[in-house]
Structures are given as C-alpha cells and as structure tokens.
Design a protein around this motif. Structure first.
Motif, PDB file in Angstrom:
ATOM      1  N   ALA A 185       0.824  -1.213   0.000  1.00  0.00           N
ATOM      2  CA  ALA A 185       0.000   0.000   0.000  1.00  0.00           C
ATOM      3  C   ALA A 185       0.854   1.257   0.000  1.00  0.00           C
ATOM      4  N   VAL A 186       0.468   2.208  -0.847  1.00  0.00           N
ATOM      5  CA  VAL A 186       1.013   3.565  -0.867  1.00  0.00           C
ATOM      6  C   VAL A 186      -0.157   4.513  -0.609  1.00  0.00           C
ATOM      7  N   ALA A 187       0.045   5.527   0.216  1.00  0.00           N
ATOM      8  CA  ALA A 187      -1.008   6.501   0.486  1.00  0.00           C
ATOM      9  C   ALA A 187      -0.587   7.876  -0.001  1.00  0.00           C
ATOM     10  N   VAL A 188      -1.546   8.600  -0.590  1.00  0.00           N
ATOM     11  CA  VAL A 188      -1.313   9.988  -0.973  1.00  0.00           C
ATOM     12  C   VAL A 188      -1.593  10.876   0.234  1.00  0.00           C
ATOM     13  N   THR A 189      -0.904  11.996   0.306  1.00  0.00           N
ATOM     14  CA  THR A 189      -1.068  12.883   1.466  1.00  0.00           C
ATOM     15  C   THR A 189      -2.091  13.991   1.206  1.00  0.00           C
ATOM     16  N   TYR A 190      -2.729  13.965   0.040  1.00  0.00           N
ATOM     17  CA  TYR A 190      -3.884  14.838  -0.188  1.00  0.00           C
ATOM     18  C   TYR A 190      -5.130  13.964   0.003  1.00  0.00           C
ATOM     19  N   GLY A 191      -6.278  14.405  -0.509  1.00  0.00           N
ATOM     20  CA  GLY A 191      -7.471  13.577  -0.385  1.00  0.00           C
ATOM     21  C   GLY A 191      -8.223  13.807   0.905  1.00  0.00           C
ATOM     22  N   TYR A 192      -8.929  12.759   1.370  1.00  0.00           N
ATOM     23  CA  TYR A 192      -9.889  12.915   2.454  1.00  0.00           C
ATOM     24  C   TYR A 192      -9.594  11.978   3.621  1.00  0.00           C
ATOM     25  N   SER A 193      -8.350  11.898   4.035  1.00  0.00           N
ATOM     26  CA  SER A 193      -8.013  10.984   5.134  1.00  0.00           C
ATOM     27  C   SER A 193      -8.682  11.406   6.431  1.00  0.00           C
ATOM     28  N   HIS A 194      -9.164  10.415   7.180  1.00  0.00           N
ATOM     29  CA  HIS A 194      -9.826  10.693   8.461  1.00  0.00           C
ATOM     30  C   HIS A 194      -8.858  10.637   9.637  1.00  0.00           C
ATOM     31  N   LYS A 195      -7.589  10.367   9.345  1.00  0.00           N
ATOM     32  CA  LYS A 195      -6.573  10.370  10.405  1.00  0.00           C
ATOM     33  C   LYS A 195      -5.251  10.815   9.789  1.00  0.00           C
ATOM     34  N   PRO A 196      -4.251  11.192  10.612  1.00  0.00           N
ATOM     35  CA  PRO A 196      -2.962  11.627  10.048  1.00  0.00           C
ATOM     36  C   PRO A 196      -2.374  10.560   9.126  1.00  0.00           C
ATOM     37  N   HIS A 197      -1.814  11.009   8.002  1.00  0.00           N
ATOM     38  CA  HIS A 197      -1.324  10.054   7.003  1.00  0.00           C
ATOM     39  C   HIS A 197      -0.254   9.118   7.556  1.00  0.00           C
ATOM     40  N   ALA A 198       0.570   9.649   8.461  1.00  0.00           N
ATOM     41  CA  ALA A 198       1.633   8.815   9.032  1.00  0.00           C
ATOM     42  C   ALA A 198       1.078   7.644   9.839  1.00  0.00           C
ATOM     43  N   GLU A 199      -0.191   7.736  10.237  1.00  0.00           N
ATOM     44  CA  GLU A 199      -0.810   6.675  11.031  1.00  0.00           C
ATOM     45  C   GLU A 199      -1.588   5.670  10.192  1.00  0.00           C
ATOM     46  N   LEU A 200      -1.580   5.832   8.877  1.00  0.00           N
ATOM     47  CA  LEU A 200      -2.376   4.945   8.031  1.00  0.00           C
ATOM     48  C   LEU A 200      -1.755   3.552   7.896  1.00  0.00           C
ATOM     49  N   ALA A 202       0.672   2.779   5.638  1.00  0.00           N
ATOM     50  CA  ALA A 202       1.153   2.524   4.279  1.00  0.00           C
ATOM     51  C   ALA A 202       2.671   2.381   4.266  1.00  0.00           C
ATOM     52  N   GLU A 203       3.172   1.637   3.289  1.00  0.00           N
ATOM     53  CA  GLU A 203       4.628   1.473   3.159  1.00  0.00           C
ATOM     54  C   GLU A 203       5.306   2.764   2.715  1.00  0.00           C
ATOM     55  N   ARG A 204       4.609   3.535   1.884  1.00  0.00           N
ATOM     56  CA  ARG A 204       5.149   4.817   1.415  1.00  0.00           C
ATOM     57  C   ARG A 204       4.041   5.855   1.400  1.00  0.00           C
ATOM     58  N   LEU A 205       4.432   7.122   1.565  1.00  0.00           N
ATOM     59  CA  LEU A 205       3.526   8.246   1.391  1.00  0.00           C
ATOM     60  C   LEU A 205       4.023   9.073   0.213  1.00  0.00           C
ATOM     61  N   ILE A 206       3.104   9.530  -0.617  1.00  0.00           N
ATOM     62  CA  ILE A 206       3.476  10.411  -1.725  1.00  0.00           C
ATOM     63  C   ILE A 206       2.620  11.666  -1.669  1.00  0.00           C
ATOM     64  N   ASP A 207       3.232  12.811  -2.003  1.00  0.00           N
ATOM     65  CA  ASP A 207       2.529  14.097  -1.945  1.00  0.00           C
ATOM     66  C   ASP A 207       1.801  14.424  -3.248  1.00  0.00           C
ATOM     67  N   THR A 208       2.272  13.857  -4.351  1.00  0.00           N
ATOM     68  CA  THR A 208       1.635  14.065  -5.653  1.00  0.00           C
ATOM     69  C   THR A 208       1.632  12.732  -6.395  1.00  0.00           C
ATOM     70  N   MET A 209       0.674  12.545  -7.287  1.00  0.00           N
ATOM     71  CA  MET A 209       0.574  11.274  -7.995  1.00  0.00           C
ATOM     72  C   MET A 209       1.800  10.941  -8.851  1.00  0.00           C
TER      73      MET A 209
END
Length: 221
Positions: A185-200, A202-209
């Motif tokens: 799993a990779v998570a984007v840091t935009y969008g509609y997350s209901h919790k801080p992205h670092a807590e999701l 995911a193996e990686r976080l990306i700021d843009t697609m």
C-alpha cells in the motif's frame, strides 16, 4: 519481495477530487429534509466509506431522522448520479501518471466504495476510463473496503497475485483492505483521510501522484 505486476487505485481523494459534487448533492438532500447545509470541509470529513455512510454522517451532523436512512440514501444517489461530474476533476498529474504506468506495461484497476455507475460516469467524463482493465464499485460486491474482497476481486479479473500488486489510496480503509488482501500500500497525502497520514500504515507516502512512477518503475523491474 515480488516484482510489481499491477496497480490498484482508490477513486475519491486519490485519482479525483469529487468533494464539491458530493457536497452539492448532500446539500440538495438536506434542503429537501429542511436540514442545515454542510460546508466543504464537513463533507470531506464524511467521504470515503460509501454513499450510505456519507448520508448517515450528514443526517447525523444536521439532526435529521436516522430512521429513514435507506430512503435518504436512495434519494441521495438519485440526486448525485444525475450530475456526478459537474465539478469533479482529476488531481494534478493523474492522467500523465496513468499513461506512464501503461507504458510500463502494467494493468490498472479502480477499487472504490463509490457506486459503480457513478464511478464509470466520472472516469469517462475525465477521459480516464480507457486506462483501467478492472473496476470494482461499492455496490459490485456485498463487501466494501476495508474488507479485502473488492481488491481480491479486481486482482482476480487482472489475473495477478496479491503479492505482485500495489494499492494506492488516501484513507485508512484503503490501507486496511490492501493489508488484509496481502497487497502493498502507498497513500497519498492529499485527499480525504480521516486520520494523520503517518498513522495509516502505508509502506510509502506520496505528496503528488507523479511520485508514484519512480516507485513503481523500481518495483516492477
């Protein structure tokens, strides 16, 4: 680690920003019920778990009648699906990234909790439908994310094993569904997350697609 052979995307908050159209449809429904209007940030905090959950949260937040939820969900879908693409746009870099992934020869899928019909309408309106080999909507199966079944169904259609796939999403249910299915799993840091992205988780976080392309190119080689 297996080399990467397929990419699965969430839709709302990952590929497309649909919040304004969802807000407008919710507010038409609330107006019909004599309830107050919701602002964009309120609606964004309610997106991600399917239409029924969005309506339930909106009705709850405005003091509406929870006993009529099934009728209100049906009416919401009628309003929303009649005009689901007025304001909805692809996030920056999404079409180019999808084109780049196809050049790498990777099959792509969408797994979303949005109803299938509205999903197809949006992808076609934005010129993205042709990139995807499989599309699983929130009403395609009895289960929705965070259950792994929709991801596994998409992989079955692609003929790809879970360990050779990557899920890209913006919310906890995307990461949970991927992990339950045995998918990276990779998570984007935009969008509609209901919790801080670092807590999701995911193996990686990306700021843009577009940041996805080098990650995938490395893992697909």
């Amino acid at each position: 680690m297996s080399s990467l052979k397929a990419i699965i995307f969430d839709l709302d908050g990952t590929l497309v920003d649909s919040a304004c159209d969802l807000r407008d449809a919710v507010n038409v429904l609330l107006a019909e019920e004599g309830l107050r209007q919701l602002d964009l940030d309120e609606v964004k905090s309610m997106i991600g778990d399917g239409a029924a959950k969005l309506v339930e949260r909106a009705v709850s937040a405005t003091g509406g009648d929870q006993s009529r939820l099934s009728a209100l969900v049906a009416r919401f879908l009628q309003i929303y699906e009649a005009d689901a693409t007025r304001h909805t746009q692809a996030y920056p870099g999404v079409p180019e990234t999808l084109a780049g992934l196809r050049r790498l020869g990777l099959p792509l899928a969408v797994v979303t909790n949005k109803p299938y019909g509205a999903t197809i309408d949006i992808l076609e309106a934005l010129g993205l439908r042709a990139y995807f080999d499989a599309i699983v909507g929130g009403d395609t199966l009895p289960e929705r994310k965070p259950h792994p079944a929709p991801i596994l169904a998409a992989l079955g259609r692609l003929g790809i094993a879970p360990e050779a796939a990557l899920m890209v999403g913006d919310n906890y249910h995307d990461v949970q569904a991927a992990q339950a299915a045995g998918v990276r799993a990779v998570a984007v840091t935009y969008g509609y997350s209901h919790k801080p992205h670092a807590e999701l988780g995911a193996e990686r976080l990306i700021d843009t697609m577009p940041e996805l392309l080098p990650i995938v190119a490395d893992a697909a080689s």
